[in-house]
Scaffold this active site. Structure first.
Site, short mmCIF file in Angstrom:
data_model
loop_
_atom_site.label_atom_id
_atom_site.label_comp_id
_atom_site.label_asym_id
_atom_site.label_seq_id
_atom_site.Cartn_x
_atom_site.Cartn_y
_atom_site.Cartn_z
CD GLU A 231 57.17 -67.28 -35.01
OE1 GLU A 231 56.17 -66.57 -35.24
OE2 GLU A 231 58.30 -67.05 -35.48
CB CYS A 265 48.80 -66.80 -34.10
SG CYS A 265 49.43 -66.91 -35.77
P1 NAD Z 1 50.00 -74.30 -26.01
O1 NAD Z 1 50.97 -73.30 -25.47
O2 NAD Z 1 48.97 -74.85 -25.11
O3 NAD Z 1 50.80 -75.58 -26.58
C1 NAD Z 1 51.79 -75.46 -27.58
C2 NAD Z 1 52.70 -76.67 -27.55
O4 NAD Z 1 53.45 -76.65 -26.34
C3 NAD Z 1 51.97 -78.00 -27.57
O5 NAD Z 1 52.67 -78.88 -28.42
C4 NAD Z 1 52.05 -78.46 -26.12
O6 NAD Z 1 51.98 -79.84 -25.96
C5 NAD Z 1 53.42 -77.93 -25.72
N1 NAD Z 1 53.63 -77.74 -24.28
C6 NAD Z 1 52.73 -77.44 -23.34
N2 NAD Z 1 53.35 -77.30 -22.13
C7 NAD Z 1 54.66 -77.51 -22.33
C8 NAD Z 1 55.82 -77.50 -21.50
N3 NAD Z 1 55.74 -77.25 -20.18
N4 NAD Z 1 57.03 -77.75 -22.05
C9 NAD Z 1 57.13 -77.98 -23.37
N5 NAD Z 1 56.09 -78.02 -24.22
C10 NAD Z 1 54.86 -77.79 -23.71
O7 NAD Z 1 49.36 -73.62 -27.29
P2 NAD Z 1 48.24 -74.20 -28.29
O8 NAD Z 1 46.92 -74.20 -27.61
O9 NAD Z 1 48.72 -75.45 -28.92
O10 NAD Z 1 48.25 -73.08 -29.43
C11 NAD Z 1 47.48 -71.92 -29.38
C12 NAD Z 1 48.38 -70.72 -29.17
O11 NAD Z 1 49.40 -70.68 -30.15
C13 NAD Z 1 47.64 -69.40 -29.29
O12 NAD Z 1 48.06 -68.53 -28.27
C14 NAD Z 1 48.10 -68.89 -30.65
O13 NAD Z 1 47.99 -67.49 -30.79
C15 NAD Z 1 49.49 -69.37 -30.71
N6 NAD Z 1 49.99 -69.44 -32.08
C16 NAD Z 1 50.94 -68.54 -32.49
C17 NAD Z 1 51.41 -68.56 -33.81
C18 NAD Z 1 52.44 -67.59 -34.29
O14 NAD Z 1 52.98 -67.81 -35.36
N7 NAD Z 1 52.75 -66.52 -33.57
C19 NAD Z 1 50.88 -69.50 -34.70
C20 NAD Z 1 49.91 -70.40 -34.25
C21 NAD Z 1 49.48 -70.36 -32.94
#
Ligand code: NAD
Length: 459
Positions: A231, A265
């Site tokens: 997502e 998002c």
């Molecule tokens: P992010 O991608 O920075 O981090 C998301 C998660 O991934 C965190 O828990 C982080 O610790 C983990 N992570 C980071 N690197 C990783 C790796 N190499 N391996 C495994 N896990 C790893 O995103 P964020 O800043 O937490 O969230 C914001 C983003 O999420 C925005 O782009 C937003 O649009 C999106 N989002 C989407 C939805 C949806 O339903 N489509 C909902 C909420 C947020």
């Protein structure tokens, strides 16, 4: 080697809020082993028992709602009224899952004749990884762990490093409600902890976060052939037609762009307005934004809080500078607030176009570009000029026109005269860089099950 420590800061003040021991590769592996051995016992319980446990968890969340809302406000900076809204709506989502899980996973007989019966049943996947974002931690975490637990899976839950205290509350309340500790384990830490989780032999990876991280996760999980759901982000467009009321549309869309300080998002990230309405719309939009209270997120009347992540301040500054350099007009905002914490003014740019980053890349903050268009065809072309496809909307009193426009737009969810809306009854999906798979609705419950096909000859 000493255990890593996660530092948690308050984004509204920059002050240190807490420190928590983080999981390293060894503790992640140990939790995965324990989850594997605990999962069959959880799956062997009846659905009614698992529902009773989740209902007790729901009651626990409701009982502590104010404390949980204050934790959320302290660690992500979400204005307290919006934190309470998220928790109340989370309770509604749990109710949906509790009400729908039996229907979604019921055995189905698809043939029964001449001694031959064909049946479809649902098995749990097994052990699933739930890697979550910080912007709506109750929603995006719960969209996974609630249906996953209800359908008999064990869950390794890695909350975002920016929403760790909330994630630990989730674990505490689930365990208090009767989920065995090894069936739901919280993994504390950032990307390194998430990457260590992907090294484990899990049966499914359910990720919510940015497209960039999502692609890294897809590359890591691909060779393992585990169930994968992503997502991801969006650059969600809305089109205001020439027959819309500009003031009503502006008030609704300003909320859609700025709620949660623009960190949703499905925040409205691009607005196209018919050229005849452009000036009236932009004026009403700016007036609405100027009326928003920005400041201390613990105050009941605050609407705009700090950004959760400090690095996003630079992204927003770059979007503004790039747009202005290419000819956009800054109608309001555009700068950091010079105070401790991560503060950026709500910002409106007009006379934008698609050469500008603000109309192409996810801003994820209180900033919006408004572009004039000549007709529906131009609006549709621009709405589809993106690698994302999460949501899209149109404002017009004409339902047939809305349906014509929206059916041509590439997006998982489409809105008529509304925006920034998620319903537990509808599937939440994305196209392109907005992700793969589905959460919510009965489809988002079935996502945590594996279908078994039964061919049964009675004689
Ligand atoms: P992010 O991608 O920075 O981090 C998301 C998660 O991934 C965190 O828990 C982080 O610790 C983990 N992570 C980071 N690197 C990783 C790796 N190499 N391996 C495994 N896990 C790893 O995103 P964020 O800043 O937490 O969230 C914001 C983003 O999420 C925005 O782009 C937003 O649009 C999106 N989002 C989407 C939805 C949806 O339903 N489509 C909902 C909420 C947020």
């Amino acid at each position: 080697m000493s255990q890593p420590v996660l530092l948690i800061d308050n984004p509204a003040t920059g002050e240190r809020l807490a420190e928590r021991a983080a999981d390293d590769a060894a503790s992640v592996a140990a939790k995965a082993v324990r989850a594997r051995s605990a999962q069959p016992g959880w799956a062997a319980r009846s659905l009614a028992e698992r529902c009773a446990v989740v209902a007790r968890f729901r009651a626990g969340v409701e009982g502590e709602l104010e404390t949980l809302a204050r934790t959320l406000t302290a660690e992500v900076g979400k204005p307290i009224g919006q934190a309470r809204n998220e928790l109340r709506a989370f309770l509604g989502r749990v109710d949906f899952f509790l009400g729908a899980v039996e229907r979604a996973t019921a055995d189905e007989t698809v043939l029964d004749e001449g001694g031959m019966r064909e049946q479809i049943t649902h098995d749990p996947l097994g052990v699933v990884a739930n890697i979550s974002a910080w912007n709506y931690p109750w929603f995006v975490g719960g969209n996974v762990f609630v249906p996953a637990l209800l359908t008999g899976n064990a869950v390794l839950y890695k909350p975002s490093e920016y929403a760790t205290l909330t994630g630990l509350h989730v674990g505490r309340l689930l365990h208090a409600a009767g989920v065995p500790p090894d069936v739901f384990a919280v993994l504390v830490g950032g990307g390194a902890t998430g990457a260590a989780l992907l090294e484990q032999p899990v049966d499914g990876v359910f990720f919510t976060g940015s497209a960039a991280t999502g692609k890294r996760i897809a590359a890591a999980v691909g060779p393992r052939l585990a169930r994968l759901q992503l997502e991801l982000g969006g650059k969600d467009p809305t089109y205001v037609c020439d027959d819309a009321d500009p003031k009503t549309a502006a008030e609704s869309l300003a909320d859609g762009a700025m709620y949660n300080t623009g960190q949703s998002c499905c925040s409205v990230e691009r607005i196209y307005v018919h050229e005849r309405l452009h000036d009236a719309f932009a004026e009403a939009f700016v007036a609405t934004v100027r009326g928003y209270a920005i400041g201390d997120p613990t105050r009941d009347d605050t609407y705009i809080g700090p950004l959760t992540r400090a690095p996003q301040l630079e992204v927003l500054e770059q979007h503004v500078a790039d747009a202005v350099a290419r000819g956009a007009r800054l109608a309001c905002g555009g700068h950091r607030l010079q105070r401790p914490g991560n503060w950026f003014e709500p910002t409106v740019l007009t006379h934008v176009d698609h050469t500008m980053a603000v109309m192409r890349d996810e801003s994820f903050g209180p900033i919006i570009g408004i572009q004039a268009v000549a007709d529906d065809d131009e609006a549709v072309r621009l709405m589809n000029d993106t690698r994302y496809g999460l949501t899209a909307g149109v404002y017009t009193p004409d339902g047939a026109r809305a349906r014509r426009v929206l059916s041509r737009v590439r997006a998982g969810s489409v809105y008529w005269n509304c925006c920034d809306r998620v319903s537990p009854r509808l599937p939440w999906t994305g196209v392109g860089d907005s992700g793969v798979g589905v959460t919510l609705s009965t489809y988002g419950i079935q996502a945590f099950t594996r279908l078994r096909a039964w061919h049964l000859r009675s004689a």
